[in-house]
Each structure stands twice: as C-alpha cells, then as structure tokens.
Design an enzyme around this catalytic site. Structure first.
Site, PDB file in Angstrom:
ATOM      1  N   ASP A   7      25.026  32.833  -3.919  1.00  0.00           N
ATOM      2  CA  ASP A   7      23.728  33.524  -3.794  1.00  0.00           C
ATOM      3  C   ASP A   7      23.992  34.975  -3.401  1.00  0.00           C
ATOM      4  OD1 ASP A   7      24.718  32.760  -1.269  1.00  0.00           O
ATOM      5  OD2 ASP A   7      22.726  32.677  -0.368  1.00  0.00           O
ATOM      6  N   HIS A 237      32.203  34.280   6.001  1.00  0.00           N
ATOM      7  CA  HIS A 237      31.820  32.897   5.715  1.00  0.00           C
ATOM      8  C   HIS A 237      32.290  32.438   4.329  1.00  0.00           C
ATOM      9  CE1 HIS A 237      29.162  33.264   9.162  1.00  0.00           C
ATOM     10  NE2 HIS A 237      28.562  34.291   8.613  1.00  0.00           N
TER      11      HIS A 237
END
Lengths: 312, 312
Positions: A7, A237
């Site tokens: 995303d 992340h």
C-alpha cells in the site's frame, strides 16, 4: 519467485527499492489500500518502480473496500504525507496498471509458480483474503507468506492494541492468518527495533539518484518518528518483512504460535491475539501452527537496506 | 495501615503470611471470590490467620456474584487444589467472620484511616468496586491501591490475553482501575519473573511449623507451574503485590499509563489494555494517569518471603 502486495506508502516505497536492489526475481506487485487509498498506492507503486528503472514489473490493483464491503478511510497522511510518498514528486511511469485485478493476479501467479511463489504483504490484507475467496486452493500452492502486521507483545501503533495493517481490514487479516498456508508474521515487536537512523538517511541523501529520491520520500517520515522515538529516525516495518522473506535477516526468535485477530468492535479491535503462554518454557514443545511470529530480528537491517538502494 | 482484599488461594495464603511476617499494621482482611468461591476463601483466610497466631485480625467476606450480578464459576482447582489451599488441612480458627460485609468494611476503614489506608487486592476486584459504589468518596481517602492483576505486554494466563483476577469480574476491574485513586497495578509482566524455586520451598518444608504448613500449601502449586516453566517452581503473584505495597520490593520500571479493561465478549475479554506507546522514548514525558503499571520488579522476592514466613 516473489510477489509483493503493498500500500505504497513511504516504507513500502523503501521496501520496493530494497527488493529490487536485491536482484531477487519479482513476479508482480499487487496494490491495496492502507497508508493511502488503493488508486493512490497504485500510482505511487508505478512511479517507484519507474524510479528504479523497473517499469517492466507488472502491477495490479485491488479494490478500495474491506472484505465486508466497508469503504475505507485513510488517515495516515500525517505519517506518509498527502500523496503517500512524503510529498516527493516522482516522475510518472510510462507503464500502466494491468487490467487484471490484484486478487485474480495473485491466484494466477500462485498456480503459475506452484510451490515456488513467496508472497510478501506490507499493506492491508484484503487482496490476499479476496484471492483466497476466489480460489482457496492457493493456500496449498504458495510457498510462504510473509506479512508485516500486528503486535504480539508490543503495543499497537494506531491504537494501544492494534497495528495499522491489521486495522485496515481485520476480517481480511483473520482470513489470511487462518488460511493454513505457511505464514511468517512480522509484527511491531520486531519492526520497531529496526530503525533507519539519521546517518543512514544522510548516506541516501548524499548519494543522489534513486537513493536521493528515497531520502526525499523518507524525510518527513523521520520527522514523524521523532515524536515516537525522541529523535529523527524511522522504523523500517515493510523493508524488514522483505529482508526476512529474502533470507537477508534471520530472526533470532520466531516461535510458532496460534494467532487470532480480534474482529470485535471492542477496544481491542484489530489486535493480533498471539498465544505466547509457552514463552516461559522457551516456546517448547513447538506449537502445531502454520504461523511463525517474529518476536526478535536484531541483525542490522538499515546498512543492508542502504546498500540495496545504492545498488540501483 | 494496610487492608488486604484476597481470594485465598495458595498464593494469597503465602501473601497473608508474608504480610503478617513483615509486622506491618493490618486493619483487616476482606475476602472475595476468584481462585475459589468467597465462602471457601473466607474459611481459608480464617485458618491461615489462625495458623500464624493472628486470629485477632478482622475478616469480612463479600458476595459470590460479579458486579453485574452474574454468579461466579471457579475453575482454578487445578492450580489451587479443591479447597484452595492445595489440599492442606489447616486447623479451624476459633474466630468468626465479621457480620459486616466486606464492601461496607472497606468503606468504614477508608474513613477511619483517612489518608492512611493502603489497600492490597489480590483476588477479583468486586469488593473494591462495590465499596466505590457504596461511597465514591473513598477514592479520595485511600492512600494507595496495589492490585495484583492483568497483563500489560505479557501474555495472559486464563486466556492468551486475560489474567485470572481481571477475568473474575472485568466490570469490577474496570471500575477499580478507573476510580481515580492512586493505583499500582502489578501485572503478570512483573509477577511471572518472581519465582519461588524448589530450594526456597525446601527451606520452608525443612523449617516445619508455620513454614512447614506453607510448604504443604505450596506443594501442588509448584507441580502446576512445572507445566508452565518446565521445572517445579511457582510465580509469587500475590506476595509480590504485598511486597511492593510494603516497599520491600521497589519496581525498576513502573510507568504511569492509561489502562482500560476490555469488557467486551470478544476474544480479548478481560484484557488490561495498557497504553504503552510511549515506551520508545523511555515513557517520557510522563502520562497524566493515576495508575502506575509495574513492568519490571526484579529485586529477589523469594528469599525475603521465606524470611518473613520463618519469622512467624
């Protein structure tokens, strides 16, 4: 063979560049919502691939609503900037999105690369959940699914309990974690210890070119994390999930565990409930679960990540 | 001046003995359900006090139902034995329970010792919640409330998320944690690192007398924890709360934090949701909350506990 579902998003952009810099074969990038809407994330993905000279990589996009049909909201502009790339204006790509929707592409590639496809997912998990709905047999075809998401024993980030990728679509996360395929879950426990520091950022900025663009994308993200860590730095992340999927970072502690997603509307909504009650005997005997949860992955990621991006 | 609210229970029995052995002034013991029913816990409390020669300590009991009127179930016999004292048959006490119910006694003592009463609660929190309902002003009168309960970043014990004292009555726990009085929460994060080892147990057994009876009470409890830790030992949950309330153990890490109890019927029911998102900057600046959460308390408890019991 890898497939990245993301995303894009600042740290997704960095993860894409890391993956490309590794030279690992990449079948496609599928795009979902999360940090930004799916359409914006798809445009960002095309531009990041073009930046790296890889507009040949097929890109497909999924829908803008969650598994139960809820339209999505995107409130991560504080973290990722209004365009999801920290305000960096990358050149448009000559490439277009595939006509094939992301879930269908995932199903097709799972069959084409039966037993060989390694999926890395760093956004909401709606595309993967829809692919499983279209064809549950892919759970037996995909070699491994590495998910950035959740928080096992660490605090959440969007709520005290919940991490953003799970919160994007808790039902989808529950379906993907419960599909029975081999999952490596990379939660905040691991990612919040893998920081890109100001020095790393400066190396990218000084190098210019692709790396310089990466530094521009990351600049505001480091400012955001100043509020979290008390200094300019950033949690990598998504790149950690990529590095673990590539075998570049070998987790020191990744026990098998039963994982449930809290899909209630209570205050623990979207929490990953990881049953770690066996921790006090060193996670032995091993639990019979297809999900491994990365609790510690301390090998330094940032230098490798910088090296990968400088290689582009 | 201390008041102990407990559900005696093996580790409550040890906590009572520890508290008595410290010589700290004890206004009363109030009894609730949890490990066993309230009536059984009250009988156990009387007998433990009598064992230590302290049948002068007033004991009051509360009701058998939770704050919302649900009759309670007690399934901890595997841990605490059928009678809650590991099967040890202590001599009956000549003393009787007070006629005054536990919540009323708590209210009365909060007024009598205004500004001085330190409550330590090691069972379900129904008595304290009912006392707050009877007289909300006690929240401004009690000096400090030390609660053994919950799990902040550690796994739960009765479910992957929930600790037993909170699960006994989640609504009561929410009321007690939200009352605004100064709370020190001692969760599994701290108590699961405070172990009574086989050697400690042997010292108690060898000493005979009160200590020998304590060893008898503890024997099956150490067997139960063999399944948790892989060796005979036992977590001293309740005694740690007592030792912290007495100032005998000074926590190394006990940040202020906002705490919510999940009272939903979802899979995170009874979880203590501790907002620890400020951990990455050393819990600074301090959060404006009356609740401190003990995350680390490493000073060895067991030797002190054994010494306290041997002093009786």
């Amino acid at each position: 063979m890898h497939l990245l579902d993301c995303d894009t998003g600042v740290d997704d952009a960095v993860a894409i560049l890391h993956l490309l810099g590794s030279g690992a074969p990449l079948a496609a990038v599928t795009v979902t919502f999360g940090n930004v809407g799916a359409a914006q994330a798809a445009e960002n993905t095309l531009r990041v691939l073009h930046l790296a000279g890889r507009s040949d990589v097929p890109v497909a996009v999924g829908g803008e609503s969650t598994l139960d049909g809820t339209p999505t909201r995107h409130s991560a502009t504080l973290v990722h900037g209004a365009n999801g790339l920290g305000g960096a204006e990358l050149a448009p790509s000559p490439a277009a999105l595939l006509d094939e929707p992301a879930p269908e592409l995932i199903v097709r590639l799972a069959h084409e690369h039966a037993g060989e496809l390694r999926i890395v997912a760093t956004g909401g998990f709606t595309n993967l959940a829809r692919a499983l709905q279209l064809d549950p047999s892919i759970a037996g075809l995909v070699r491994e699914v590495t998910l950035m998401g959740g928080a096992a024993l660490a605090p959440g980030n969007v709520t005290p309990s919940a991490e953003a990728n799970i919160m994007a679509d808790p039902l989808a996360a529950a379906a993907v974690l419960g599909a029975g395929w081999p999952v490596v879950l990379v939660p905040l426990d691991a990612t919040m210890t893998q920081l890109l520091e100001e020095d790393d950022w400066q190396r990218l900025a000084d190098a210019g070119g692709v790396a310089g663009a990466a530094a521009e994308i990351l600049d505001g993200y480091l400012d955001f994390y100043h509020g979290v860590f008390g200094r300019r730095c950033a949690a990598m992340h998504d790149a950690l999930a990529v590095a673990i999927a590539l075998g570049e970072v070998e987790p020191e502690l990744a026990p098998r565990a039963h994982v449930e997603v809290d899909v209630s509307d209570g205050p623990s909504r979207a929490r990953t409930i990881v049953d770690l009650r066996h921790r006090y005997r060193g996670y032995a005997p091993a639990v019979d679960s297809p999900v491994r949860v990365v609790l510690e992955a301390q090998q330094p990621l940032a230098p490798r990540l910088v090296e990968r991006i400088l290689a582009l």
